[in-house]
Every structure is written in C-alpha cells, then in structure tokens.
Design an enzyme around this catalytic site. Sequence first.
Site, PDB file in Angstrom:
ATOM      1  N   LYS A  13       0.445   1.000   9.997  1.00  0.00           N
ATOM      2  CA  LYS A  13       1.850   0.655   9.735  1.00  0.00           C
ATOM      3  C   LYS A  13       2.791   1.697  10.344  1.00  0.00           C
ATOM      4  O   LYS A  13       3.810   1.350  10.918  1.00  0.00           O
ATOM      5  CB  LYS A  13       2.121   0.557   8.222  1.00  0.00           C
ATOM      6  N   ARG A  88       5.481  -1.677  -2.601  1.00  0.00           N
ATOM      7  CA  ARG A  88       4.048  -1.519  -2.773  1.00  0.00           C
ATOM      8  C   ARG A  88       3.536  -2.270  -3.995  1.00  0.00           C
ATOM      9  O   ARG A  88       2.341  -2.238  -4.269  1.00  0.00           O
ATOM     10  CB  ARG A  88       3.727  -0.043  -2.934  1.00  0.00           C
ATOM     11  N   ARG A 127      -8.091  11.081  10.846  1.00  0.00           N
ATOM     12  CA  ARG A 127      -6.677  11.284  11.204  1.00  0.00           C
ATOM     13  C   ARG A 127      -6.276  12.749  11.004  1.00  0.00           C
ATOM     14  O   ARG A 127      -6.646  13.373  10.021  1.00  0.00           O
ATOM     15  CB  ARG A 127      -5.826  10.374  10.319  1.00  0.00           C
ATOM     16  N   ARG A 160      -4.246  15.296   6.114  1.00  0.00           N
ATOM     17  CA  ARG A 160      -3.478  15.045   4.899  1.00  0.00           C
ATOM     18  C   ARG A 160      -4.420  15.130   3.706  1.00  0.00           C
ATOM     19  O   ARG A 160      -5.551  14.650   3.781  1.00  0.00           O
ATOM     20  CB  ARG A 160      -2.871  13.627   4.950  1.00  0.00           C
ATOM     21  N   ARG A 171      -6.922   5.046  -2.909  1.00  0.00           N
ATOM     22  CA  ARG A 171      -5.709   4.405  -2.382  1.00  0.00           C
ATOM     23  C   ARG A 171      -5.984   2.952  -2.024  1.00  0.00           C
ATOM     24  O   ARG A 171      -5.152   2.081  -2.223  1.00  0.00           O
ATOM     25  CB  ARG A 171      -5.208   5.163  -1.135  1.00  0.00           C
TER      26      ARG A 171
HETATM   27  P1  AMP Z   1       1.745   6.343   2.819  1.00  0.00           P
HETATM   28  O1  AMP Z   1       2.124   7.372   3.818  1.00  0.00           O
HETATM   29  O2  AMP Z   1       2.577   5.092   2.900  1.00  0.00           O
HETATM   30  O3  AMP Z   1       0.255   6.061   2.800  1.00  0.00           O
HETATM   31  O4  AMP Z   1       2.103   6.949   1.371  1.00  0.00           O
HETATM   32  C1  AMP Z   1       1.488   8.132   0.921  1.00  0.00           C
HETATM   33  C2  AMP Z   1       1.665   8.262  -0.575  1.00  0.00           C
HETATM   34  O5  AMP Z   1       3.061   8.288  -0.909  1.00  0.00           O
HETATM   35  C3  AMP Z   1       1.090   7.134  -1.404  1.00  0.00           C
HETATM   36  O6  AMP Z   1      -0.304   7.266  -1.642  1.00  0.00           O
HETATM   37  C4  AMP Z   1       1.918   7.270  -2.684  1.00  0.00           C
HETATM   38  O7  AMP Z   1       1.477   8.380  -3.447  1.00  0.00           O
HETATM   39  C5  AMP Z   1       3.288   7.632  -2.152  1.00  0.00           C
HETATM   40  N1  AMP Z   1       4.094   6.426  -1.866  1.00  0.00           N
HETATM   41  C6  AMP Z   1       4.578   6.020  -0.650  1.00  0.00           C
HETATM   42  N2  AMP Z   1       5.275   4.878  -0.765  1.00  0.00           N
HETATM   43  C7  AMP Z   1       5.247   4.550  -2.078  1.00  0.00           C
HETATM   44  C8  AMP Z   1       5.775   3.472  -2.828  1.00  0.00           C
HETATM   45  N3  AMP Z   1       6.469   2.473  -2.258  1.00  0.00           N
HETATM   46  N4  AMP Z   1       5.547   3.457  -4.163  1.00  0.00           N
HETATM   47  C9  AMP Z   1       4.868   4.434  -4.776  1.00  0.00           C
HETATM   48  N5  AMP Z   1       4.315   5.480  -4.118  1.00  0.00           N
HETATM   49  C10 AMP Z   1       4.503   5.545  -2.776  1.00  0.00           C
END
Ligand code: AMP
Length: 216
Positions: A13, A88, A127, A160, A171
């Site tokens: 994404k 989400r 990654r 990360r 996740r």
């Molecule tokens: P991502 O980079 O989108 O994989 O997001 C990394 C982390 O940020 C996730 O595992 C959540 O802990 C937090 N996060 C990002 N977007 C959201 C969201 N819309 N709602 C809740 N937590 C989020």
Amino acid sequence: MRIVLLGPPGVGKGTQGKMLKERLKVPHISTGDILREAIKKKTPLGDSASKYLERGQLVPNRIVTEIIKDRLKKRDCLNGFILDGYPRNISQAKSLDDFLKEIKSSLDRVIYLDTEEDTLIERLSGRRICVKCQAVFHLKNLPPKKDLICDFCGDRLIQRKDDKVETIKRRFGIYLKETKSLIDYYSKQKKSVKVLAWGDREIVFKRILNKINKIK
Ligand code: AMP
C-alpha cells in the site's frame, strides 16, 4: 480523486500510494507514517501510540480518526487524497464517511490489494527502512547498493520493530479480524475494486491505474 488503499500489512500500500501520489498529484496519507514520525519526534501523540505499534496492535480509533480529520482539512486535500492504512475497521470507515459527508465530499474508489499470507511474511520480514528519509528497501527483492545503507541519503537502514515475524503474524490476524470486513462494507457502496498485488510494483501500478481510469 479520493482513494482508499485497502489490504493486509506488507501488500504494498505504501509503495503504490507513493506512486499514485506522483501520478495523480494528490497527497498520500499514511496513518502508519504519521504515527512513526510522531514516535521519532517524541511528541505526546508518539508517546501514547508507541506501545501499540511495537506490539502490532491498533491504536485507538479516537486517536487515528482525529489525525485523519486534521490532515484531510488541509488545503492540499481539496483535489483529492490517497489514504493508506486508514480506515482499518468498520468504526473508522463510518467516521470517515461521516466526516466526508460533513464537508460535502465522498470517496471515489477503494482499491483492495490482495495477496497470500506467505508472500506478506517474506516481504515484511525482509523489509528495511531508512532511519532518516524512510526510503524502503528489501534484503532480497530491492537490496541497497551498500549493505544496510540508504541509497538516497546514506543513513542507516533498520528493521521496523513490527516487521518481526511474530508481530507480522499478529498484525495479519488483526487484519483478518477487523480490516477485511471493510471489503464488504465498501462493496455495498459499490466502491471497492480488487487488484491482484503479486508481481513487481510497476505491474501492480498498471493494474491500479486501469481500475482508476475506468471511473475518470
Ligand atoms: P502501517 O504502517 O499501516 O502498517 O501501520 C503501522 C501501525 O500503526 C499499525 O500496526 C498500528 O499499530 C498503527 N496504525 C496505523 N494506522 C492505523 C489505524 N487506522 N488504526 C489503528 N492503528 C493504526
């Protein structure tokens, strides 16, 4: 064009969001990036969010929804935006719909990027990201020229914390439990289109553009 990118963690994404931003000239808004930046800068938001990110859990809806509303009110979103990582879950999707209605707007498309869990684990565990400019590499598929050094700014590449295999699995579980139901939610609104996310980034990008061009 107002787009949401939907799909499991590691499906691409972020990569596709950045490519779309260049092509459509609208901002790419990633809640994950905003939260990581806040953690890096040790802001109050970062302090309250860090424990959730480290464990691979969702940050409370109230917090992320406020972040998104504030961001979408900015002038650069007037012609559209690409949301990555938000919504989400159904509650976030409803908040987004309500907010867009309030400002007399609505989403144009929800692009659902689909792939297999094994591919995701391989992608995420390999990654590496730059501590400074956040450029993304992959140990096997997109290695930096020098070991663990960013090609663009020369700073260090790190993994990360939430890209460790155990956290990836958690996740992915949360994605299946909470986020996947959004596909139905947006199908009912006739907004969701599925794009196969295997193959290299250019191929996936072409598939996305094909779907988007159909609604221009
Ligand atoms: P991502 O980079 O989108 O994989 O997001 C990394 C982390 O940020 C996730 O595992 C959540 O802990 C937090 N996060 C990002 N977007 C959201 C969201 N819309 N709602 C809740 N937590 C989020």
